[in-house]
Design a protein around this motif. Structure first.
Motif, PDB file in Angstrom:
ATOM      1  N   MET A  62       0.831  -1.203   0.000  1.00 24.94           N
ATOM      2  CA  MET A  62       0.000   0.000   0.000  1.00 24.94           C
ATOM      3  C   MET A  62       0.867   1.255   0.000  1.00 24.94           C
ATOM      4  O   MET A  62       0.488   2.287  -0.569  1.00 24.94           O
ATOM      5  CB  MET A  62      -0.945  -0.013   1.198  1.00 24.94           C
ATOM      6  N   THR A  64       1.681   3.732  -2.897  1.00 22.87           N
ATOM      7  CA  THR A  64       0.799   4.844  -3.221  1.00 22.87           C
ATOM      8  C   THR A  64       1.451   6.186  -2.907  1.00 22.87           C
ATOM      9  O   THR A  64       1.084   7.216  -3.477  1.00 22.87           O
ATOM     10  CB  THR A  64      -0.531   4.703  -2.445  1.00 22.87           C
ATOM     11  N   HIS A 123      -1.092  -3.853   3.491  1.00 17.00           N
ATOM     12  CA  HIS A 123      -0.554  -2.836   4.390  1.00 17.00           C
ATOM     13  C   HIS A 123       0.796  -3.318   4.926  1.00 17.00           C
ATOM     14  O   HIS A 123       0.943  -4.463   5.342  1.00 17.00           O
ATOM     15  CB  HIS A 123      -1.525  -2.631   5.551  1.00 17.00           C
ATOM     16  N   LEU A 176      -7.852  -3.639  -5.695  1.00 15.15           N
ATOM     17  CA  LEU A 176      -8.285  -2.308  -6.096  1.00 15.15           C
ATOM     18  C   LEU A 176      -7.477  -1.842  -7.300  1.00 15.15           C
ATOM     19  O   LEU A 176      -6.267  -2.065  -7.370  1.00 15.15           O
ATOM     20  CB  LEU A 176      -8.084  -1.306  -4.957  1.00 15.15           C
ATOM     21  N   PRO A 211      -5.925   1.367  -9.636  1.00 18.29           N
ATOM     22  CA  PRO A 211      -5.489   2.728  -9.317  1.00 18.29           C
ATOM     23  C   PRO A 211      -6.651   3.717  -9.262  1.00 18.29           C
ATOM     24  O   PRO A 211      -6.693   4.581  -8.381  1.00 18.29           O
ATOM     25  CB  PRO A 211      -4.514   3.049 -10.445  1.00 18.29           C
ATOM     26  N   GLN A 238      -9.703   3.200  -8.356  1.00 24.33           N
ATOM     27  CA  GLN A 238     -10.424   3.025  -7.089  1.00 24.33           C
ATOM     28  C   GLN A 238      -9.642   3.590  -5.918  1.00 24.33           C
ATOM     29  O   GLN A 238     -10.217   4.181  -4.992  1.00 24.33           O
ATOM     30  CB  GLN A 238     -10.736   1.543  -6.874  1.00 24.33           C
ATOM     31  N   ARG A 239      -8.327   3.417  -5.928  1.00 25.58           N
ATOM     32  CA  ARG A 239      -7.503   4.008  -4.871  1.00 25.58           C
ATOM     33  C   ARG A 239      -7.549   5.533  -4.937  1.00 25.58           C
ATOM     34  O   ARG A 239      -7.618   6.216  -3.898  1.00 25.58           O
ATOM     35  CB  ARG A 239      -6.070   3.515  -4.994  1.00 25.58           C
ATOM     36  N   VAL A 249     -10.599   6.894  -3.253  1.00 23.38           N
ATOM     37  CA  VAL A 249     -10.453   6.933  -1.799  1.00 23.38           C
ATOM     38  C   VAL A 249      -9.649   8.164  -1.384  1.00 23.38           C
ATOM     39  O   VAL A 249     -10.019   8.895  -0.452  1.00 23.38           O
ATOM     40  CB  VAL A 249      -9.774   5.650  -1.279  1.00 23.38           C
ATOM     41  N   THR A 284      -7.419  -2.493   5.579  1.00 25.32           N
ATOM     42  CA  THR A 284      -7.929  -2.081   4.273  1.00 25.32           C
ATOM     43  C   THR A 284      -7.133  -0.902   3.723  1.00 25.32           C
ATOM     44  O   THR A 284      -6.418  -0.204   4.467  1.00 25.32           O
ATOM     45  CB  THR A 284      -9.405  -1.666   4.379  1.00 25.32           C
ATOM     46  N   PHE A 285      -7.303  -0.633   2.431  1.00 25.48           N
ATOM     47  CA  PHE A 285      -6.651   0.546   1.853  1.00 25.48           C
ATOM     48  C   PHE A 285      -7.201   1.836   2.456  1.00 25.48           C
ATOM     49  O   PHE A 285      -6.411   2.754   2.740  1.00 25.48           O
ATOM     50  CB  PHE A 285      -6.786   0.559   0.331  1.00 25.48           C
ATOM     51  N   TRP A 320      -5.232   2.480   5.502  1.00 27.60           N
ATOM     52  CA  TRP A 320      -3.896   2.991   5.201  1.00 27.60           C
ATOM     53  C   TRP A 320      -3.967   4.449   4.781  1.00 27.60           C
ATOM     54  O   TRP A 320      -3.177   5.286   5.251  1.00 27.60           O
ATOM     55  CB  TRP A 320      -3.257   2.161   4.085  1.00 27.60           C
ATOM     56  N   ALA A 321      -4.910   4.762   3.897  1.00 29.00           N
ATOM     57  CA  ALA A 321      -5.019   6.127   3.381  1.00 29.00           C
ATOM     58  C   ALA A 321      -5.315   7.124   4.497  1.00 29.00           C
ATOM     59  O   ALA A 321      -4.774   8.243   4.499  1.00 29.00           O
ATOM     60  CB  ALA A 321      -6.111   6.181   2.299  1.00 29.00           C
TER      61      ALA A 321
END
Length: 271
Positions: free
Chosen positions: A126, A129, A154, A184, A186, A188-189, A192, A256-257, A260-261
């Motif tokens: 992750m 990113t 993660h 996911l 890019p 979709q990321r 977020v 989950t992403f 992390w985000a």
């Protein structure tokens, strides 16, 4: 018992140190700059100067160490087997190795070392990113050549599996494929990150060659750049299929992403 963590301030190394300390392990952290690392790692960690790419200078760092966590990084392929030999000779009896994307000289040396070992085979991190952060802050744009899904994991979950393999029984001789809880793309990321940043972030497609050139501009060799970009061009089943190893080993679901985000949201917001 003492565990030596190489790359102790890196993406996964710092999480491995923190998780081992949380579990009550005595940790020795190998870092090029102990003074800088002191503010980034938990109190009580034994900071030692050095790098795992120069194993001939690690005699003191390996003294009294029972367990070793190795992250395969650039420049380790040639000297990694020597690092493993020196570690085993010094008394290390359990090793975890965070692979470099394939089973190379270091991974083979660990498997053939004669001690207990576990290989960690995460798919995309992750934390990759974060390479978007500058262009998101300055332009509100992400530039990538492909929009295929990836079951990103993660880095703290990688570290948690490493700690379990180092401290618990039942993991010797295992190669663990590690993913997050969902694949996911890019796009979709980016969606977020847009919500967290409170702004629209555009996805701009670039060519395969532009992506290779971009990596080479950072000092990456062409062959390595082609490998990395090619991985995104033709993702494997392992990289897109969710694996429950993190939950099976640690006893809790993979992060989950969005988790992390949220932890890194300020890195993507305009100052």
């Amino acid at each position: 018992m003492t565990t030596l963590v190489t790359g102790a301030t890196g993406n996964t190394g710092r999480h491995a140190v923190a998780e081992l300390v949380r579990r009550g392990e005595r940790v020795r952290a190998l870092t090029r700059d102990p003074a800088a690392a002191a503010g980034r790692l938990p109190a009580g960690v034994d900071l030692v100067a050095g790098t795992h790419t120069a194993p001939q200078h690690l005699g003191g760092a390996l003294e009294g160490v029972d367990r070793l966590h190795v992250t395969v990084t650039a420049g380790l392929a040639e000297v990694g087997p020597e690092l493993v030999r020196r570690a085993v000779a010094a008394g290390v009896r359990r090793i975890t190795v965070l692979w470099g994307g394939w089973v190379g000289p270091v991974e083979r040396a660990v498997a053939e070392s004669g001690v207990e070992w576990t290989r960690l085979e995460p798919q995309e991190f992750m934390s990759n990113t974060l390479t978007w952060a500058d262009s998101i802050r300055s332009e509100g744009v992400v530039r990538e050549p492909y929009d295929f899904p990836s079951a990103l994991v993660h880095e703290a979950d990688i570290a948690a599996v490493a700690a379990a393999a180092l401290l618990d029984e039942g993991h010797a001789g295992r190669a663990y494929n590690l993913t997050g809880p969902e694949p996911l793309t890019p796009s979709q990321r980016i969606a977020v990150l847009s919500r967290l940043a409170g702004r629209d972030i555009a996805f701009v497609r670039i060519t395969h060659e532009q992506a290779v050139d971009r990596l080479m501009a950072t000092g990456v060799a062409r062959a390595d750049a082609e490998y990395v970009v090619g991985w995104y061009a033709k993702p494997t089943a392992d990289s897109t299929t969710v694996d429950d190893t993190v939950e099976r080993v640690t006893g809790r679901p993979a992060r989950t992403f969005p988790d992390w985000a949220a932890e890194h949201a300020e890195r993507f917001r305009t100052p």
